[in-house]
Scaffold this motif. Structure first.
Motif, PDB file in Angstrom:
ATOM      1  N   GLY A 137      75.973 -84.851  35.649  1.00 51.51           N
ATOM      2  CA  GLY A 137      76.714 -84.174  36.694  1.00 51.51           C
ATOM      3  C   GLY A 137      76.145 -85.203  38.133  1.00 51.51           C
ATOM      4  N   TYR A 138      76.188 -86.433  38.121  1.00 52.56           N
ATOM      5  CA  TYR A 138      75.456 -87.050  38.896  1.00 52.56           C
ATOM      6  C   TYR A 138      76.393 -87.325  40.126  1.00 52.56           C
ATOM      7  N   ILE A 139      77.531 -88.356  39.655  1.00 55.35           N
ATOM      8  CA  ILE A 139      78.725 -88.166  40.461  1.00 55.35           C
ATOM      9  C   ILE A 139      79.064 -87.021  41.260  1.00 55.35           C
ATOM     10  N   ASN A 140      79.779 -85.842  40.424  1.00 52.74           N
ATOM     11  CA  ASN A 140      80.018 -84.883  40.692  1.00 52.74           C
ATOM     12  C   ASN A 140      79.440 -84.314  41.932  1.00 52.74           C
ATOM     13  N   SER A 141      77.554 -84.641  41.439  1.00 50.16           N
ATOM     14  CA  SER A 141      77.021 -83.564  42.960  1.00 50.16           C
ATOM     15  C   SER A 141      77.238 -84.715  44.314  1.00 50.16           C
ATOM     16  N   GLY A 164      79.853 -83.224  48.224  1.00 56.36           N
ATOM     17  CA  GLY A 164      78.740 -83.388  49.494  1.00 56.36           C
ATOM     18  C   GLY A 164      77.311 -82.642  48.733  1.00 56.36           C
ATOM     19  N   LYS A 165      76.760 -82.062  47.602  1.00 56.57           N
ATOM     20  CA  LYS A 165      75.527 -81.907  47.837  1.00 56.57           C
ATOM     21  C   LYS A 165      74.728 -82.451  47.827  1.00 56.57           C
ATOM     22  N   ASN A 166      74.219 -84.297  47.202  1.00 60.69           N
ATOM     23  CA  ASN A 166      73.478 -85.357  47.527  1.00 60.69           C
ATOM     24  C   ASN A 166      74.135 -87.160  47.381  1.00 60.69           C
ATOM     25  N   PHE A 167      73.275 -87.657  47.928  1.00 58.17           N
ATOM     26  CA  PHE A 167      74.175 -89.365  48.861  1.00 58.17           C
ATOM     27  C   PHE A 167      73.168 -89.565  47.940  1.00 58.17           C
ATOM     28  N   PRO A 168      74.004 -91.337  46.400  1.00 58.64           N
ATOM     29  CA  PRO A 168      73.282 -92.369  46.080  1.00 58.64           C
ATOM     30  C   PRO A 168      72.196 -93.128  47.521  1.00 58.64           C
ATOM     31  N   THR A 169      71.165 -92.810  46.698  1.00 55.27           N
ATOM     32  CA  THR A 169      69.916 -93.558  46.837  1.00 55.27           C
ATOM     33  C   THR A 169      70.697 -95.194  47.044  1.00 55.27           C
ATOM     34  N   MET A 170      70.367 -96.280  48.091  1.00 50.54           N
ATOM     35  CA  MET A 170      71.268 -97.269  47.592  1.00 50.54           C
ATOM     36  C   MET A 170      71.257 -97.567  46.553  1.00 50.54           C
ATOM     37  N   LYS A 171      70.167 -98.228  45.614  1.00 50.10           N
ATOM     38  CA  LYS A 171      70.122 -98.699  44.508  1.00 50.10           C
ATOM     39  C   LYS A 171      71.013 -98.122  43.239  1.00 50.10           C
ATOM     40  N   ASN A 172      70.840 -97.135  43.816  1.00 49.86           N
ATOM     41  CA  ASN A 172      72.584 -96.371  42.511  1.00 49.86           C
ATOM     42  C   ASN A 172      74.130 -96.751  43.441  1.00 49.86           C
ATOM     43  N   PHE A 173      74.244 -96.496  44.893  1.00 54.22           N
ATOM     44  CA  PHE A 173      75.072 -97.398  45.265  1.00 54.22           C
ATOM     45  C   PHE A 173      75.666 -98.760  44.531  1.00 54.22           C
ATOM     46  N   PHE A 174      74.849 -99.502  44.879  1.00 56.33           N
ATOM     47  CA  PHE A 174      75.695-100.795  44.199  1.00 56.33           C
ATOM     48  C   PHE A 174      75.894-100.587  43.086  1.00 56.33           C
ATOM     49  N   TYR A 175      74.712 -99.487  41.941  1.00 47.00           N
ATOM     50  CA  TYR A 175      75.742 -99.895  40.454  1.00 47.00           C
ATOM     51  C   TYR A 175      76.672 -98.764  40.554  1.00 47.00           C
ATOM     52  N   ILE A 176      76.935 -98.304  41.745  1.00 44.53           N
ATOM     53  CA  ILE A 176      78.467 -97.766  41.243  1.00 44.53           C
ATOM     54  C   ILE A 176      80.024 -98.354  42.402  1.00 44.53           C
ATOM     55  N   CYS A 177      79.103 -99.347  42.480  1.00 35.14           N
ATOM     56  CA  CYS A 177      80.342-100.300  43.644  1.00 35.14           C
ATOM     57  C   CYS A 177      80.907-101.108  42.538  1.00 35.14           C
TER      58      CYS A 177
END
Length: 110
Positions: free
Chosen positions: A41-45, A49-62
């Motif tokens: 459920g991470y991306i769905n969260s 708008g319930k959560n924002f990714p950490t910087m590290k996870n934002f880089f993984y998303i990109c």
């Protein structure tokens, strides 16, 4: 616009941009979550708008989306991966070919 209003605008924009880019890739939020090593459920969260990714996870998303962080934030660039590929291919053309394509593009955007 106050700082609080800007923060709220950003908080609404970020999930929308992530959803847009994920859907362009044609992958479910669940599959994307698992692919970047998170719970189902991470991306769905984030998209809700319930959560924002950490910087590290934002880089993984990109990395998963095959875009740079800069491309993520280029709102006017609806399909950054395709644009980057197009630019890379343009660099392989000679001047005459670039001129011809430039005229085609000018005609399309009018």
């Amino acid at each position: 616009m106050t700082d609080l209003e800007k923060d709220r605008e950003y908080e609404a924009w970020f999930p929308q941009r992530l959803t847009q880019l994920r859907m362009q890739k044609g992958v479910s939020a669940r599959d994307m979550s698992l692919s970047i090593g998170q719970n189902t459920g991470y991306i769905n969260s984030i998209e809700s708008g319930k959560n924002f990714p950490t910087m590290k996870n934002f880089f993984y998303i990109c990395e998963y989306l095959r875009i740079t962080p800069q491309e993520f934030f280029e709102d006017g660039n609806a399909d950054p991966e395709t644009i980057r590929r197009l630019v890379e291919n343009l660099k392989k053309l000679d001047g005459e070919q670039v001129d011809a394509l430039s005229k085609i593009v000018d005609g399309l955007v009018r």
